[in-house]
Enzyme design. Structure first.
Site, PDB file in Angstrom:
ATOM      1  N   GLU A 146       0.734  -1.126  -0.127  1.00 54.93           N
ATOM      2  CA  GLU A 146      -0.100   0.000  -0.028  1.00 54.93           C
ATOM      3  C   GLU A 146       1.051   1.216  -0.039  1.00 54.93           C
ATOM      4  O   GLU A 146       1.906   1.236   0.670  1.00 54.93           O
ATOM      5  CB  GLU A 146      -0.779   0.178   1.198  1.00 54.93           C
ATOM      6  CG  GLU A 146      -1.954  -1.049   1.347  1.00 54.93           C
ATOM      7  CD  GLU A 146      -2.694  -1.278   2.407  1.00 54.93           C
ATOM      8  OE1 GLU A 146      -2.639  -0.353   3.439  1.00 54.93           O
ATOM      9  OE2 GLU A 146      -3.636  -2.191   2.434  1.00 54.93           O
ATOM     10  N   GLN A 168      -7.487   2.523 -23.432  1.00 58.60           N
ATOM     11  CA  GLN A 168      -8.880   1.693 -23.151  1.00 58.60           C
ATOM     12  C   GLN A 168      -9.879   2.618 -23.097  1.00 58.60           C
ATOM     13  O   GLN A 168     -10.387   3.034 -21.865  1.00 58.60           O
ATOM     14  CB  GLN A 168      -8.756   1.017 -21.900  1.00 58.60           C
ATOM     15  CG  GLN A 168      -7.678  -0.131 -22.207  1.00 58.60           C
ATOM     16  CD  GLN A 168      -7.330  -1.091 -20.920  1.00 58.60           C
ATOM     17  OE1 GLN A 168      -8.334  -1.635 -20.371  1.00 58.60           O
ATOM     18  NE2 GLN A 168      -6.154  -1.274 -20.251  1.00 58.60           N
ATOM     19  N   HIS A 180      -4.531  10.027 -25.873  1.00 58.55           N
ATOM     20  CA  HIS A 180      -4.585   8.716 -27.056  1.00 58.55           C
ATOM     21  C   HIS A 180      -5.843   9.454 -27.946  1.00 58.55           C
ATOM     22  O   HIS A 180      -5.744   9.102 -29.204  1.00 58.55           O
ATOM     23  CB  HIS A 180      -4.668   7.700 -26.504  1.00 58.55           C
ATOM     24  CG  HIS A 180      -5.016   6.663 -27.416  1.00 58.55           C
ATOM     25  ND1 HIS A 180      -3.898   6.196 -28.489  1.00 58.55           N
ATOM     26  CD2 HIS A 180      -5.892   5.718 -27.703  1.00 58.55           C
ATOM     27  CE1 HIS A 180      -4.474   5.372 -29.262  1.00 58.55           C
ATOM     28  NE2 HIS A 180      -5.356   5.039 -28.916  1.00 58.55           N
ATOM     29  N   ASP A 227      -0.987   4.196 -38.180  1.00 55.60           N
ATOM     30  CA  ASP A 227      -2.460   3.624 -38.342  1.00 55.60           C
ATOM     31  C   ASP A 227      -3.332   4.806 -38.435  1.00 55.60           C
ATOM     32  O   ASP A 227      -3.063   5.946 -38.381  1.00 55.60           O
ATOM     33  CB  ASP A 227      -2.682   2.868 -37.019  1.00 55.60           C
ATOM     34  CG  ASP A 227      -2.580   3.535 -35.772  1.00 55.60           C
ATOM     35  OD1 ASP A 227      -2.730   4.876 -35.798  1.00 55.60           O
ATOM     36  OD2 ASP A 227      -2.142   2.960 -34.647  1.00 55.60           O
ATOM     37  N   LYS A 281      -2.716  -0.637 -40.389  1.00 55.97           N
ATOM     38  CA  LYS A 281      -2.391  -1.478 -39.543  1.00 55.97           C
ATOM     39  C   LYS A 281      -3.662  -2.131 -38.852  1.00 55.97           C
ATOM     40  O   LYS A 281      -4.575  -1.533 -38.837  1.00 55.97           O
ATOM     41  CB  LYS A 281      -1.759  -0.492 -38.203  1.00 55.97           C
ATOM     42  CG  LYS A 281      -1.447  -1.238 -36.829  1.00 55.97           C
ATOM     43  CD  LYS A 281      -0.574  -0.594 -35.774  1.00 55.97           C
ATOM     44  CE  LYS A 281      -1.677  -0.578 -34.526  1.00 55.97           C
ATOM     45  NZ  LYS A 281      -1.016   0.470 -33.530  1.00 55.97           N
ATOM     46  N   ARG A 330      -4.492  -5.224 -35.519  1.00 56.76           N
ATOM     47  CA  ARG A 330      -3.969  -5.880 -34.270  1.00 56.76           C
ATOM     48  C   ARG A 330      -4.920  -7.218 -34.355  1.00 56.76           C
ATOM     49  O   ARG A 330      -5.986  -7.383 -33.986  1.00 56.76           O
ATOM     50  CB  ARG A 330      -4.320  -5.247 -33.203  1.00 56.76           C
ATOM     51  CG  ARG A 330      -3.380  -4.017 -32.918  1.00 56.76           C
ATOM     52  CD  ARG A 330      -3.322  -3.573 -31.497  1.00 56.76           C
ATOM     53  NE  ARG A 330      -2.561  -2.647 -31.125  1.00 56.76           N
ATOM     54  CZ  ARG A 330      -1.245  -2.460 -30.911  1.00 56.76           C
ATOM     55  NH1 ARG A 330      -0.453  -3.571 -31.170  1.00 56.76           N
ATOM     56  NH2 ARG A 330      -0.534  -1.328 -30.902  1.00 56.76           N
ATOM     57  N   ASP A 341       4.708   1.342 -27.044  1.00 59.25           N
ATOM     58  CA  ASP A 341       4.726   0.393 -25.595  1.00 59.25           C
ATOM     59  C   ASP A 341       5.392  -0.471 -25.721  1.00 59.25           C
ATOM     60  O   ASP A 341       6.888  -0.725 -25.714  1.00 59.25           O
ATOM     61  CB  ASP A 341       3.205   0.142 -25.686  1.00 59.25           C
ATOM     62  CG  ASP A 341       2.932  -0.718 -24.387  1.00 59.25           C
ATOM     63  OD1 ASP A 341       3.829  -0.905 -23.677  1.00 59.25           O
ATOM     64  OD2 ASP A 341       1.719  -0.869 -24.132  1.00 59.25           O
ATOM     65  N   ALA A 358       6.600  -1.459 -28.833  1.00 59.51           N
ATOM     66  CA  ALA A 358       7.210  -1.210 -30.004  1.00 59.51           C
ATOM     67  C   ALA A 358       7.081  -1.855 -31.148  1.00 59.51           C
ATOM     68  O   ALA A 358       7.614  -1.997 -32.298  1.00 59.51           O
ATOM     69  CB  ALA A 358       8.777  -0.751 -29.812  1.00 59.51           C
ATOM     70  N   GLY A 359       6.009  -2.832 -31.124  1.00 51.50           N
ATOM     71  CA  GLY A 359       5.345  -3.851 -32.131  1.00 51.50           C
ATOM     72  C   GLY A 359       4.929  -3.024 -33.205  1.00 51.50           C
ATOM     73  O   GLY A 359       5.484  -3.164 -34.495  1.00 51.50           O
TER      74      GLY A 359
END
Ligand code: R5P
Length: 333
Positions: free
Chosen positions: A50, A114, A147, A186, A209, A211, A239, A241-242
């Protein structure tokens, strides 16, 4: 009856800057630019995991700015979730200690990808983060290159949005690259790359692109001409790097002479560094919103966001325009 000739300025306002443990170096750089010292605060993690915080000086009546991108910091041992919890507790403690105005300075907002349901029964996690920051008691959020623009709408409180675009434009302009093409990795980054290309006087290309699975990227084809050119692939986040590896390899296969990559936020998780090393990218340019983990390849260049952050914090404190810091071009969506 005489009328006031000016709007009285509240000279009693007091600015205090505090740092969580997510990116203390960035907070220190901002403090230096602002000409203030970082406020005294105790932050620690108990053996239970914590997190704990306590302001070590009075903050009553102060306008406080809490610098805490909600990222991992491998040096201070924080996970992104620890950083988020620490931010929430710092806001709550400031509220309880009668701070006048609390600004959450989170240049990187974790969970921002997200931002919608991509499949049934998923959460909209970035909305939940926004609700939590607000429920803790933040009055304003200062962030950079979200984002997606609509994340601003997850907050009921003001969101001041900054962009790294001017810093990246200055950096690449100084390189005086010839036959330049800017490549959107993308569909989500087309608008950003179009602006970037416009500022650099470069052509624009777009990658298709997909996924197939989470954390995997496939690039199918290039829309536009990259043959014989120097390409800059601009993304908001690196992230694993893919995406960049697949993008760079496609652009090189299509005949580009040299490939640079740039992004605002370097998360660098999983195989990010080995992906970058085997990508064929000559140089990767990022901002310091997230601390660079150890073991980074030498061809990663980190630019400082301290100046635009300082100018934006000053603007919020003095009730001046934040968009003016970016010549009105801080909404890049
Ligand atoms: C996705 O929409 C983002 O803009 C980035 O392209 C993505 O987050 C990069 O992730 P990775 O580096 O893991 O491919």
């Amino acid at each position: 009856m005489s009328r006031p000739t000016s709007i009285p300025f509240d000279y009693n306002k007091r600015l205090m800057l505090f740092s969580g443990r997510a990116n203390p170096k960035l907070a220190q750089d901002i403090a230096q630019e602002l000409g203030v010292s970082l406020g005294e605060i105790t932050l620690k993690t108990f053996s239970s995991g914590e997190v704990y915080c306590r302001y070590e000086e009075s903050i009553r009546g102060a306008d406080i700015f809490i610098v805490q991108p909600t990222c991992a910091n491998h040096q201070t041992g924080l996970s992104p979730n620890d950083s988020l919890m620490e931010l929430l507790f710092m806001i709550d403690a400031a509220k309880g200690a009668s701070a006048r105005q609390i600004t959450a300075v989170m240049p990187w907002m974790g969970y921002s990808r997200q931002d919608k349901k991509s499949a049934p029964r998923e959460p909209i996690s970035s909305r939940m983060v926004a609700k939590a920051v607000e429920a803790a008691g933040a009055d304003t959020v200062l962030t950079m290159d979200l984002h997606a623009g609509q994340i601003q709408g997850f907050f009921q409180i003001p969101v001041d949005h900054m962009t790294a675009l001017p810093l990246l434009v200055d950096y690449f302009s100084a390189l005086q690259l010839k036959d330049l093409v800017v490549v959107a990795p993308d569909a989500g980054r087309v608008k950003l790359n179009k602006k970037f290309a416009g500022k650099l006087g470069a052509e624009l290309a777009i990658l298709n692109k997909e996924r197939p699975r989470q954390e995997e990227a496939e690039i199918h084809y290039v829309i536009g001409d990259v043959r014989g050119k120097t390409a800059i692939i601009l993304d908001d986040i690196i992230d694993t790097a893919g995406t960049l590896k697949a993008a760079a390899q496609t652009v090189l296969q299509e005949g580009a002479e040299k490939v640079y990559a740039a992004a605002t936020h370097g998360v660098f998780s999983g195989k990010a560094f080995s992906n970058l090393e085997s990508s064929g990218i000559a140089e990767t340019v990022i901002l310091d919103t997230i601390p660079l983990p150890e073991g980074a390849p030498a061809n990663i260049k980190v630019l400082s966001t301290a100046l635009p952050l300082t100018d934006s914090i000053r603007g919020i404190f003095t009730d001046d325009s934040v968009s003016a810091v970016f010549s009105g071009e801080n909404q890049t969506f």
